[in-house]
Design a protein around this motif. Structure first.
Motif, PDB file in Angstrom:
ATOM      1  N   ARG A  30       9.467  -1.968   5.185  1.00  0.00           N
ATOM      2  CA  ARG A  30       9.269  -3.362   4.794  1.00  0.00           C
ATOM      3  C   ARG A  30       7.930  -3.464   4.079  1.00  0.00           C
ATOM      4  N   TYR A  31       7.829  -4.427   3.179  1.00  0.00           N
ATOM      5  CA  TYR A  31       6.632  -4.554   2.363  1.00  0.00           C
ATOM      6  C   TYR A  31       6.109  -5.974   2.416  1.00  0.00           C
ATOM      7  N   ASN A  32       4.805  -6.112   2.278  1.00  0.00           N
ATOM      8  CA  ASN A  32       4.229  -7.454   2.275  1.00  0.00           C
ATOM      9  C   ASN A  32       2.883  -7.420   1.541  1.00  0.00           C
ATOM     10  N   GLY A  33       2.398  -8.598   1.212  1.00  0.00           N
ATOM     11  CA  GLY A  33       1.095  -8.693   0.563  1.00  0.00           C
ATOM     12  C   GLY A  33       0.480 -10.042   0.829  1.00  0.00           C
ATOM     13  N   GLN A  34      -0.811 -10.146   0.663  1.00  0.00           N
ATOM     14  CA  GLN A  34      -1.514 -11.413   0.893  1.00  0.00           C
ATOM     15  C   GLN A  34      -2.771 -11.471   0.042  1.00  0.00           C
ATOM     16  N   ILE A  35      -3.242 -12.690  -0.155  1.00  0.00           N
ATOM     17  CA  ILE A  35      -4.504 -12.888  -0.856  1.00  0.00           C
ATOM     18  C   ILE A  35      -5.665 -12.550   0.083  1.00  0.00           C
ATOM     19  N   ALA A  36      -6.697 -11.916  -0.455  1.00  0.00           N
ATOM     20  CA  ALA A  36      -7.927 -11.698   0.310  1.00  0.00           C
ATOM     21  C   ALA A  36      -9.110 -11.856  -0.629  1.00  0.00           C
ATOM     22  N   ASN A  37     -10.200 -12.363  -0.092  1.00  0.00           N
ATOM     23  CA  ASN A  37     -11.420 -12.431  -0.885  1.00  0.00           C
ATOM     24  C   ASN A  37     -12.436 -11.386  -0.416  1.00  0.00           C
ATOM     25  N   ALA A  38     -12.298 -10.972   0.863  1.00  0.00           N
ATOM     26  CA  ALA A  38     -13.282 -10.054   1.440  1.00  0.00           C
ATOM     27  C   ALA A  38     -12.911  -8.611   1.116  1.00  0.00           C
ATOM     28  N   LEU A  58       0.856 -10.814   8.708  1.00  0.00           N
ATOM     29  CA  LEU A  58       1.823  -9.718   8.692  1.00  0.00           C
ATOM     30  C   LEU A  58       1.229  -8.488   8.008  1.00  0.00           C
ATOM     31  N   THR A  59       0.421  -8.703   6.981  1.00  0.00           N
ATOM     32  CA  THR A  59      -0.200  -7.571   6.280  1.00  0.00           C
ATOM     33  C   THR A  59      -1.099  -6.779   7.227  1.00  0.00           C
ATOM     34  N   HIS A  60      -1.749  -7.459   8.160  1.00  0.00           N
ATOM     35  CA  HIS A  60      -2.578  -6.777   9.168  1.00  0.00           C
ATOM     36  C   HIS A  60      -1.714  -5.820   9.985  1.00  0.00           C
ATOM     37  N   GLN A  61      -0.555  -6.340  10.402  1.00  0.00           N
ATOM     38  CA  GLN A  61       0.390  -5.529  11.182  1.00  0.00           C
ATOM     39  C   GLN A  61       0.841  -4.304  10.376  1.00  0.00           C
ATOM     40  N   PHE A  62       1.097  -4.526   9.086  1.00  0.00           N
ATOM     41  CA  PHE A  62       1.614  -3.438   8.261  1.00  0.00           C
ATOM     42  C   PHE A  62       0.541  -2.374   7.995  1.00  0.00           C
ATOM     43  N   ILE A  63      -0.691  -2.806   7.706  1.00  0.00           N
ATOM     44  CA  ILE A  63      -1.754  -1.819   7.453  1.00  0.00           C
ATOM     45  C   ILE A  63      -2.013  -1.015   8.726  1.00  0.00           C
ATOM     46  N   THR A  64      -2.014  -1.719   9.869  1.00  0.00           N
ATOM     47  CA  THR A  64      -2.224  -1.036  11.146  1.00  0.00           C
ATOM     48  C   THR A  64      -1.119  -0.008  11.378  1.00  0.00           C
ATOM     49  N   SER A  65       0.096  -0.387  11.006  1.00  0.00           N
ATOM     50  CA  SER A  65       1.258   0.481  11.225  1.00  0.00           C
ATOM     51  C   SER A  65       1.278   1.694  10.287  1.00  0.00           C
ATOM     52  N   SER A  66       1.017   1.472   9.002  1.00  0.00           N
ATOM     53  CA  SER A  66       1.203   2.560   8.028  1.00  0.00           C
ATOM     54  C   SER A  66      -0.079   3.290   7.672  1.00  0.00           C
ATOM     55  N   GLY A  67      -1.229   2.623   7.816  1.00  0.00           N
ATOM     56  CA  GLY A  67      -2.492   3.250   7.421  1.00  0.00           C
ATOM     57  C   GLY A  67      -2.682   3.308   5.913  1.00  0.00           C
ATOM     58  N   HIS A  68      -1.847   2.593   5.179  1.00  0.00           N
ATOM     59  CA  HIS A  68      -1.965   2.595   3.721  1.00  0.00           C
ATOM     60  C   HIS A  68      -1.951   1.166   3.200  1.00  0.00           C
ATOM     61  N   PHE A  69      -2.754   0.917   2.174  1.00  0.00           N
ATOM     62  CA  PHE A  69      -2.718  -0.385   1.534  1.00  0.00           C
ATOM     63  C   PHE A  69      -3.128  -0.255   0.082  1.00  0.00           C
ATOM     64  N   ALA A  70      -2.833  -1.290  -0.685  1.00  0.00           N
ATOM     65  CA  ALA A  70      -3.225  -1.318  -2.099  1.00  0.00           C
ATOM     66  C   ALA A  70      -3.936  -2.635  -2.375  1.00  0.00           C
ATOM     67  N   ILE A  71      -4.788  -2.618  -3.376  1.00  0.00           N
ATOM     68  CA  ILE A  71      -5.563  -3.797  -3.764  1.00  0.00           C
ATOM     69  C   ILE A  71      -5.285  -4.070  -5.228  1.00  0.00           C
ATOM     70  N   ALA A 106       1.434   6.364  -4.831  1.00  0.00           N
ATOM     71  CA  ALA A 106       2.013   7.645  -4.401  1.00  0.00           C
ATOM     72  C   ALA A 106       2.508   7.581  -2.959  1.00  0.00           C
ATOM     73  N   GLU A 107       1.881   6.705  -2.160  1.00  0.00           N
ATOM     74  CA  GLU A 107       2.297   6.555  -0.758  1.00  0.00           C
ATOM     75  C   GLU A 107       3.394   5.504  -0.598  1.00  0.00           C
ATOM     76  N   GLN A 108       3.966   5.100  -1.717  1.00  0.00           N
ATOM     77  CA  GLN A 108       5.062   4.125  -1.698  1.00  0.00           C
ATOM     78  C   GLN A 108       4.648   2.772  -1.118  1.00  0.00           C
ATOM     79  N   VAL A 109       3.455   2.355  -1.506  1.00  0.00           N
ATOM     80  CA  VAL A 109       3.011   0.987  -1.231  1.00  0.00           C
ATOM     81  C   VAL A 109       3.093   0.227  -2.552  1.00  0.00           C
TER      82      VAL A 109
END
Ligand code: FE
Length: 236
Positions: A30-38, A58-71, A106-109
């Motif tokens: 599953r994939y998700n994204g959110q706005i962040a300023n920090a 939800l993005t917090h849950q996903f980053i915690t789960s996968s260890g990968h994120f994109a900006i 490359a990590e499919q994010v």
């Protein structure tokens, strides 16, 4: 003294942070994204970036789960509906990526390509507890310019676009006024904290002073975050 306005003087950009969560069966993620300023780069060798994410998201849950994120770095001309989609709605309710342009790391994010000047992919190497938020430290594994342009700054978003932030943003101001609306005639936006005061109306959107909330047109929306009338609660 403690003047919250002093914190407004800190400069930020506006970014979309995306991540993924592997399905238990690994059949599909599953994939998700959110706005962040920090968001900021904190080290050059290796390139490490820090991102602050609200623990409820939800993005917090996903980053915690996968260890990968994109900006994805948003451009100054980013239309509000894109910011609204990623900043004021939850991936628990809608598929944030539906109808939005994105590519894959490359990590499919997924990373957002619409109104994005550049993207970076990162792998989490550490976290710090920051109260309502977690600060994720990520080693940057990919970075690419998508197009030339001027990045959106948080100041521009507030001052020029005159838009607000959701209550889950690190910069949300829990002012006394927003904690308890005293007049029963006032209504508060549950998304961003904006207060509709009938005495003031909303002249910028052709709502004359003295207009009660229930006489606002059905298509009136929160002038700060764009939420509909049904997202407002009566003041207490
Ligand atoms: Fe609002």
């Amino acid at each position: 003294m403690f003047d919250p306005k002093a914190l407004y003087k800190i400069g930020y950009g506006l970014y979309i942070i995306t991540s993924k969560e592997e399905d238990k069966s690994r059949a599909r993620a599953r994939y998700n994204g959110q706005i962040a300023n920090a968001v900021m780069q904190v080290s050059a060798q290796p390139v490490i970036i820090a991102v602050g994410i609200n623990k409820q998201n939800l993005t917090h849950q996903f980053i915690t789960s996968s260890g990968h994120f994109a900006i994805s770095v948003l451009e100054q001309e980013t239309p509000f509906p894109l910011i609204q989609r990623f900043g004021f709605k939850s991936g628990r309710d809608i598929d944030k990526l539906a109808g939005v342009g994105y590519g894959w790391t490359a990590e499919q994010v997924p990373y957002i390509t619409d109104h994005s000047l550049a993207y970076m992919a990162a792998t989490t190497i550490g976290t710090a507890d920051a109260g309502t938020h977690t600060l994720f430290l990520g080693e940057v594994t990919e970075a690419s310019i998508l197009k030339e342009g001027v990045p959106m700054t948080y100041d521009y978003y507030h001052r020029v676009l005159r838009r607000g932030v959701p209550s889950t943003a690190p910069t949300f101001q829990f002012t006394e006024e927003k904690k308890g609306v005293q007049s029963v005639d006032k209504y508060i936006c549950t998304v961003c904290g904006y207060i509709y005061d009938p005495e003031a109306g909303d002249p910028e959107n052709n709502i004359a002073p003295g207009t009660p909330f229930n006489e606002l047109p059905d298509d009136w929306v929160c002038p700060v975050c764009g939420a509909g009338k049904d997202m407002f609660n009566k003041g207490i």
